[in-house]
Design a protein around this motif. Structure first.
Motif, PDB file in Angstrom:
ATOM      1  N   GLU A  44       0.828  -1.193   0.000  1.00 13.65           N
ATOM      2  CA  GLU A  44       0.000   0.000   0.000  1.00 13.65           C
ATOM      3  C   GLU A  44       0.865   1.246   0.000  1.00 13.65           C
ATOM      4  OE1 GLU A  44      -3.555  -1.876  -0.287  1.00 13.65           O
ATOM      5  OE2 GLU A  44      -3.388   0.287  -0.041  1.00 13.65           O
ATOM      6  N   ARG A  45       0.352   2.308  -0.584  1.00 16.84           N
ATOM      7  CA  ARG A  45       1.032   3.584  -0.518  1.00 16.84           C
ATOM      8  C   ARG A  45       1.077   4.067   0.925  1.00 16.84           C
ATOM      9  NH1 ARG A  45      -1.860   7.587  -4.110  1.00 16.84           N
ATOM     10  NH2 ARG A  45      -3.250   7.767  -2.280  1.00 16.84           N
ATOM     11  N   GLU A  46       2.227   4.549   1.342  1.00 18.36           N
ATOM     12  CA  GLU A  46       2.466   4.932   2.721  1.00 18.36           C
ATOM     13  C   GLU A  46       2.883   6.389   2.804  1.00 18.36           C
ATOM     14  OE1 GLU A  46       5.398   3.590   6.450  1.00 18.36           O
ATOM     15  OE2 GLU A  46       5.870   3.031   4.384  1.00 18.36           O
ATOM     16  N   GLY A  47       2.210   7.159   3.635  1.00 13.19           N
ATOM     17  CA  GLY A  47       2.648   8.509   3.924  1.00 13.19           C
ATOM     18  C   GLY A  47       3.894   8.477   4.785  1.00 13.19           C
ATOM     19  N   VAL A  48       4.928   9.177   4.364  1.00 12.57           N
ATOM     20  CA  VAL A  48       6.222   9.153   5.035  1.00 12.57           C
ATOM     21  C   VAL A  48       6.437  10.381   5.901  1.00 12.57           C
ATOM     22  CG1 VAL A  48       8.725   9.159   4.666  1.00 12.57           C
ATOM     23  CG2 VAL A  48       7.246   7.687   3.274  1.00 12.57           C
ATOM     24  N   ALA A  49       6.187  11.557   5.350  1.00  5.77           N
ATOM     25  CA  ALA A  49       6.462  12.797   6.054  1.00  5.77           C
ATOM     26  C   ALA A  49       5.579  13.902   5.508  1.00  5.77           C
ATOM     27  CB  ALA A  49       7.941  13.188   5.921  1.00  5.77           C
ATOM     28  N   ALA A  50       5.338  14.909   6.340  1.00  8.81           N
ATOM     29  CA  ALA A  50       4.544  16.066   5.943  1.00  8.81           C
ATOM     30  C   ALA A  50       5.089  17.299   6.628  1.00  8.81           C
ATOM     31  CB  ALA A  50       3.069  15.865   6.306  1.00  8.81           C
ATOM     32  N   ILE A  51       4.957  18.435   5.962  1.00 13.32           N
ATOM     33  CA  ILE A  51       5.368  19.711   6.532  1.00 13.32           C
ATOM     34  C   ILE A  51       4.325  20.757   6.163  1.00 13.32           C
ATOM     35  CG2 ILE A  51       6.857  20.207   4.544  1.00 13.32           C
ATOM     36  CD1 ILE A  51       8.729  21.689   6.514  1.00 13.32           C
ATOM     37  N   ASP A  52       3.898  21.553   7.147  1.00 11.60           N
ATOM     38  CA  ASP A  52       2.898  22.563   6.882  1.00 11.60           C
ATOM     39  C   ASP A  52       3.548  23.915   6.608  1.00 11.60           C
ATOM     40  OD1 ASP A  52       1.678  23.035  10.345  1.00 11.60           O
ATOM     41  OD2 ASP A  52       3.479  23.783   9.357  1.00 11.60           O
ATOM     42  N   SER A  53       2.723  24.917   6.385  1.00 13.14           N
ATOM     43  CA  SER A  53       3.226  26.227   5.986  1.00 13.14           C
ATOM     44  C   SER A  53       4.011  26.926   7.090  1.00 13.14           C
ATOM     45  CB  SER A  53       2.072  27.117   5.529  1.00 13.14           C
ATOM     46  OG  SER A  53       1.116  27.290   6.559  1.00 13.14           O
ATOM     47  N   ASP A  54       3.855  26.478   8.324  1.00 10.84           N
ATOM     48  CA  ASP A  54       4.614  27.018   9.448  1.00 10.84           C
ATOM     49  C   ASP A  54       5.887  26.232   9.732  1.00 10.84           C
ATOM     50  OD1 ASP A  54       1.488  27.664  11.053  1.00 10.84           O
ATOM     51  OD2 ASP A  54       2.781  29.115  10.039  1.00 10.84           O
ATOM     52  N   GLY A  55       6.151  25.206   8.942  1.00  9.77           N
ATOM     53  CA  GLY A  55       7.335  24.396   9.144  1.00  9.77           C
ATOM     54  C   GLY A  55       7.174  23.279  10.151  1.00  9.77           C
ATOM     55  N   ILE A  56       5.949  23.033  10.609  1.00 10.23           N
ATOM     56  CA  ILE A  56       5.693  21.944  11.537  1.00 10.23           C
ATOM     57  C   ILE A  56       5.668  20.632  10.757  1.00 10.23           C
ATOM     58  CG2 ILE A  56       4.163  21.038  13.308  1.00 10.23           C
ATOM     59  CD1 ILE A  56       5.472  23.734  13.956  1.00 10.23           C
ATOM     60  N   THR A  57       6.349  19.632  11.276  1.00  6.50           N
ATOM     61  CA  THR A  57       6.519  18.376  10.558  1.00  6.50           C
ATOM     62  C   THR A  57       5.852  17.217  11.271  1.00  6.50           C
ATOM     63  OG1 THR A  57       8.641  17.978  11.662  1.00  6.50           O
ATOM     64  CG2 THR A  57       8.700  19.137   9.555  1.00  6.50           C
ATOM     65  N   ASP A  58       5.584  16.175  10.500  1.00 10.66           N
ATOM     66  CA  ASP A  58       5.047  14.931  11.026  1.00 10.66           C
ATOM     67  C   ASP A  58       5.663  13.794  10.227  1.00 10.66           C
ATOM     68  OD1 ASP A  58       3.310  13.451  12.784  1.00 10.66           O
ATOM     69  OD2 ASP A  58       1.976  13.105  11.076  1.00 10.66           O
ATOM     70  N   TYR A  59       5.911  12.668  10.887  1.00  7.37           N
ATOM     71  CA  TYR A  59       6.585  11.540  10.260  1.00  7.37           C
ATOM     72  C   TYR A  59       5.897  10.241  10.604  1.00  7.37           C
ATOM     73  CZ  TYR A  59      10.442  14.837   9.758  1.00  7.37           C
ATOM     74  OH  TYR A  59      11.218  15.923   9.439  1.00  7.37           O
ATOM     75  N   ALA A  60       5.980   9.310   9.675  1.00  8.59           N
ATOM     76  CA  ALA A  60       5.579   7.952   9.982  1.00  8.59           C
ATOM     77  C   ALA A  60       6.526   7.370  11.027  1.00  8.59           C
ATOM     78  CB  ALA A  60       5.602   7.097   8.720  1.00  8.59           C
ATOM     79  N   ALA A  61       5.989   6.520  11.891  1.00 10.40           N
ATOM     80  CA  ALA A  61       6.806   5.939  12.947  1.00 10.40           C
ATOM     81  C   ALA A  61       7.999   5.173  12.384  1.00 10.40           C
ATOM     82  CB  ALA A  61       5.951   5.022  13.819  1.00 10.40           C
ATOM     83  N   SER A  62       7.840   4.591  11.211  1.00 10.20           N
ATOM     84  CA  SER A  62       8.891   3.777  10.634  1.00 10.20           C
ATOM     85  C   SER A  62      10.115   4.577  10.204  1.00 10.20           C
ATOM     86  CB  SER A  62       8.350   2.988   9.436  1.00 10.20           C
ATOM     87  OG  SER A  62       7.816   3.860   8.461  1.00 10.20           O
ATOM     88  N   VAL A  63       9.972   5.894  10.034  1.00  8.88           N
ATOM     89  CA  VAL A  63      11.087   6.720   9.582  1.00  8.88           C
ATOM     90  C   VAL A  63      11.478   7.799  10.578  1.00  8.88           C
ATOM     91  CG1 VAL A  63      10.383   6.316   7.193  1.00  8.88           C
ATOM     92  CG2 VAL A  63       9.727   8.455   8.328  1.00  8.88           C
ATOM     93  N   LYS A  64      10.718   7.960  11.639  1.00 11.39           N
ATOM     94  CA  LYS A  64      10.996   9.017  12.602  1.00 11.39           C
ATOM     95  C   LYS A  64      12.395   8.847  13.185  1.00 11.39           C
ATOM     96  CE  LYS A  64       7.493  10.410  14.806  1.00 11.39           C
ATOM     97  NZ  LYS A  64       6.324  10.504  15.730  1.00 11.39           N
ATOM     98  N   GLY A  65      13.122   9.945  13.232  1.00 13.99           N
ATOM     99  CA  GLY A  65      14.484   9.923  13.725  1.00 13.99           C
ATOM    100  C   GLY A  65      15.516   9.650  12.659  1.00 13.99           C
TER     101      GLY A  65
END
Length: 128
Positions: A44-65
Motif C-alpha cells: 500500500e502507498r504509505e505517507g512518510v512525512a509532511a510539513i505545513d506552511s509554518d514548518g511543523i513536521t510529522d513523520y511515519a513511525a517507521s522513519v521518525k528519527g
C-alpha cells in the motif's frame, strides 16, 4: 495546478544516506501541506512525512528519527533527507502538495482537503 518533479533517488547500502528533492512549478501562491509518500511493489502507498506552511513536521513511525522533511521556499523545493537507510526503505518515493490545508490537515495519513498534486516518483533502493 502545481507540477512536481522529484529527483535524488538511487541505490545505496544499508546505513547510507540520500537526499530527495521535489521542485514545484506553476505555483501561484497560497499555503500547502507538502508531503512525501512511498510505495513498494505489492504494498500500500504509505505517507512518510509532511510539513505545513509554518514548518511543523510529522513523520511515519517507521522513519521518525532517520528522515527529515524540509523546504526551500525561495526555490519552491521540497527535500527529504534520508539517513540510516534500511532495506525496507526500498520504494518509489513521491512528493505531493495539498492546497489550502486547515490546522489539522497536515499530518501523515491525513486526506487531502483539495486537489492533491503528485510528482512522477523517484526510485530508492537500499541493499543489505
Amino acid at each position: 495546478q502545481v507540477t512536481l518533479v522529484e529527483s535524488g533517488g538511487g541505490s545505496v547500502q544499508a546505513g547510507g544516506s540520500l537526499r530527495l528533492s521535489c521542485v514545484a512549478s506553476g505555483y501561484s501562491g497560497g499555503t500547502y501541506c507538502m508531503r512525501w509518500f512511498r510505495q513498494a511493489p505489492g504494498k500500500e502507498r504509505e505517507g512518510v512525512a509532511a510539513i505545513d506552511s509554518d514548518g511543523i513536521t510529522d513523520y511515519a513511525a517507521s522513519v521518525k528519527g532517520r528522515f527529515t522533511i524540509s523546504e526551500d521556499k525561495a526555490n519552491n523545493t521540497l527535500f527529504l533527507q534520508m539517513d540510516s537507510l534500511k532495506p525496507e526503505d526500498t520504494s518509489m518515493y513521491y512528493c505531493a502538495a495539498d492546497p489550502d490545508p486547515g490546522p489539522y490537515d497536515c499530518y501523515v495519513g491525513s486526506p487531502p482537503v483539495g486537489d492533491r498534486s503528485w510528482g512522477q516518483g523517484t526510485q530508492v533502493t537500499v541493499s543489505s
